[in-house]
Scaffold this active site. Structure first.
Site, PDB file in Angstrom:
ATOM      1  N   PHE A   1       0.859  -1.189   0.000  1.00 36.19           N
ATOM      2  CA  PHE A   1       0.000   0.000   0.000  1.00 36.19           C
ATOM      3  C   PHE A   1       0.887   1.227   0.000  1.00 36.19           C
ATOM      4  CE2 PHE A   1      -2.412   3.502   1.743  1.00 36.19           C
ATOM      5  CZ  PHE A   1      -3.551   3.457   0.960  1.00 36.19           C
TER       6      PHE A   1
ATOM      7  N   ASP B   1       9.123   2.540   2.095  1.00 41.73           N
ATOM      8  CA  ASP B   1       7.934   3.281   2.511  1.00 41.73           C
ATOM      9  C   ASP B   1       7.740   3.015   4.005  1.00 41.73           C
ATOM     10  OD1 ASP B   1       5.398   4.121   3.214  1.00 41.73           O
ATOM     11  OD2 ASP B   1       4.448   3.495   1.345  1.00 41.73           O
TER      12      ASP B   1
ATOM     13  N   LYS C   1       2.410   9.511   8.631  1.00 40.54           N
ATOM     14  CA  LYS C   1       1.517   9.231   9.757  1.00 40.54           C
ATOM     15  C   LYS C   1       1.971   9.730  11.144  1.00 40.54           C
ATOM     16  CE  LYS C   1      -1.346   5.665   7.766  1.00 40.54           C
ATOM     17  NZ  LYS C   1      -0.896   5.200   6.449  1.00 40.54           N
TER      18      LYS C   1
HETATM   19  C1  LIG Z   1      -1.075   5.419   5.069  1.00 42.84           C
HETATM   20  C2  LIG Z   1      -0.020   4.966   4.128  1.00 42.84           C
HETATM   21  C3  LIG Z   1       0.231   5.648   2.920  1.00 42.84           C
HETATM   22  C4  LIG Z   1      -0.599   6.814   2.457  1.00 42.84           C
HETATM   23  O1  LIG Z   1      -0.566   7.905   3.309  1.00 42.84           O
HETATM   24  P1  LIG Z   1      -1.687   9.062   3.197  1.00 42.84           P
HETATM   25  O2  LIG Z   1      -1.247  10.072   4.207  1.00 42.84           O
HETATM   26  O3  LIG Z   1      -3.003   8.432   3.481  1.00 42.84           O
HETATM   27  O4  LIG Z   1      -1.595   9.572   1.805  1.00 42.84           O
HETATM   28  C5  LIG Z   1       1.257   5.182   2.124  1.00 42.84           C
HETATM   29  N1  LIG Z   1       2.009   4.123   2.492  1.00 42.84           N
HETATM   30  C6  LIG Z   1       1.805   3.460   3.631  1.00 42.84           C
HETATM   31  C7  LIG Z   1       2.685   2.310   3.999  1.00 42.84           C
HETATM   32  C8  LIG Z   1       0.778   3.847   4.490  1.00 42.84           C
HETATM   33  O5  LIG Z   1       0.544   3.166   5.614  1.00 42.84           O
END
Ligand SMILES: *Cc1c(COP(=O)(O)O)cnc(C)c1O
Length: 389
Positions: A127, A214, A243
């Site tokens: 994701f 990421d 986050k």
């Molecule tokens: C939440 C998340 C995203 C996206 O972040 P947003 O602030 O919602 O755009 C991307 N990568 C990972 C691993 C995430 O947990």
């Protein structure tokens, strides 16, 4: 019909205030928050250091422009490079935008090497966000459906399969980077092993690829070290986070080092709000608090505590399969789908969620106490036992 566009399935509850691991709804009922707004409020709700930093900053200066120097942005960049070992930072307003910066950086790196159609290897069940490029990088056909044409330049590899990544990278001379999560937060908490991560690092070194991690969800102390790669024995070329960085104030960051650190130049990328004084004041307060209060180590310790307690409480539950994740990023894997458990937990005064259909995800504040952890475990055990009925 609601005035809000119908993009979210919502539970029938609205919160008005929070304190630490606790949050209160419009009826005055209190809930134990084991989700932290999806790994965002890592310091807990209404943390005094963050509140003081943003009220002071708001009274002084909320926004100028990236056309000028921004002292708070400089301060946060220095704090982040110090805790990460990376060299420089681009600030965005969200996780997806941090990944967009990483993707653009990788493409420009490719073009500089003479690759005209650069491609990035991404993983199954990954994701990376909801913008078009990050949606394409995301390994979930369900969330991509209806939004084609997707963005070219991504090749999917099975997560945790080093031989497959190596074969793809060697068969496609246009591959310029490999992008992955150390723990797949949305994809069921699948967890990369140190051996796999080291293998990806070696492959990137061998072929001159950028290793992009990421850490939007895994960063900022969540997994037991400031960034997860710090317990895996590797250094990425690019790492993104968001986050937990603002404790609720929107902010994202793309960090680079070595050959990746000089690629984006004036005019290549930008953001009106990215790295503004208010968001960076929150970020500075968060990083300083995580470091000064040793909250990464605390996440490791409380993660172990919760894992032991969960294993003990659930060992005889027929629906319990196993635990996944690192630190305070915990997946309780069940043998069957449990779509109703988020609402059932809410009824019991506990906030959590479910990913990948059968994985209960716990992301409590890093400040959770043992007695709060005990409460999470006992409520969860009751809920899982009720699945047999
Ligand atoms: C939440 C998340 C995203 C996206 O972040 P947003 O602030 O919602 O755009 C991307 N990568 C990972 C691993 C995430 O947990």
């Amino acid at each position: 019909m609601s005035a809000i566009m119908n993009t979210y399935g919502r539970l029938p509850v609205t919160f008005t205030s929070g304190q630490g691991c606790w949050i209160t709804d419009t009826e005055g009922r209190r809930y134990l928050d084991a989700l932290s707004g999806i790994a965002v409020c890592g310091l807990g709700h209404a943390h005094p250091a963050v509140t003081a930093a943003i009220t002071e900053q708001a009274a002084n200066l909320i926004h100028t422009s990236n056309m000028y120097g921004i002292a708070r942005q400089q301060e946060l960049a220095e704090a982040l490079t110090r805790v990460s070992g990376m060299e420089n930072v681009f600030f965005s307003n969200s996780g997806a935008e941090a990944n967009e910066a990483a993707i653009k950086l990788a493409r420009k790196y490719g073009h500089q090497k003479g690759v005209s159609e650069p491609a990035i290897i991404v993983m199954t069940k990954a994701f990376h966000g909801r913008t078009l490029a990050t949606l394409t990088a995301t390994g979930n056909p369900k969330v991509q459906e209806g939004f084609g044409p997707l963005v070219p330049g991504f090749i999917r590899a099975p997560f945790m399969d080093l031989a497959a990544a190596s074969a793809i990278a060697k068969a496609n001379s246009n591959v310029v980077a490999i992008m992955l999560e150390p723990v797949q937060g949305e994809g069921g908490l699948a967890t990369a092993s140190p051996e796999y991560i080291a293998g990806i690092r070696a492959l990137c070194d061998e072929l001159g690829l950028l290793m992009i991690l990421d850490e939007i969800q895994t960063g900022n102390g969540r997994t037991g070290t400031y960034f997860c790669y710090q317990q895996l024995g590797v250094m990425p070329d690019v790492v993104t986070t968001a986050k937990g960085l603002g404790n609720g104030v929107p902010i994202g960051a793309c960090l680079a080092r070595g050959k990746a650190s000089g690629i984006l130049q004036p005019g290549n990328h930008g953001s009106t709000y990215g790295g503004n004084p208010l968001a960076c004041a929150a970020g500075v307060a968060v990083v300083n608090t995580i470091v000064s209060e040793n909250l990464s180590a605390r996440a490791a310790q409380m993660g172990d505590y919760l894992r032991n307690a969960l294993n003990e409480a659930l060992q005889n539950e027929p629906q319990f399969d196993c635990l996944r994740g690192r630190g305070l990023m915990i997946g309780v894997v069940l043998k069957k789908e449990c779509p109703g458990i988020m609402a059932a937990a809410l009824e019991q005064g506990l906030l959590l969620n479910v990913t990948a259909g059968n994985v209960i995800r716990l992301l409590p504040p890093l400040t959770i106490t043992e007695s709060e952890a005990d409460q999470v475990v006992s409520t969860l055990a009751t809920l899982i036992a009720a699945l047999n009925e």
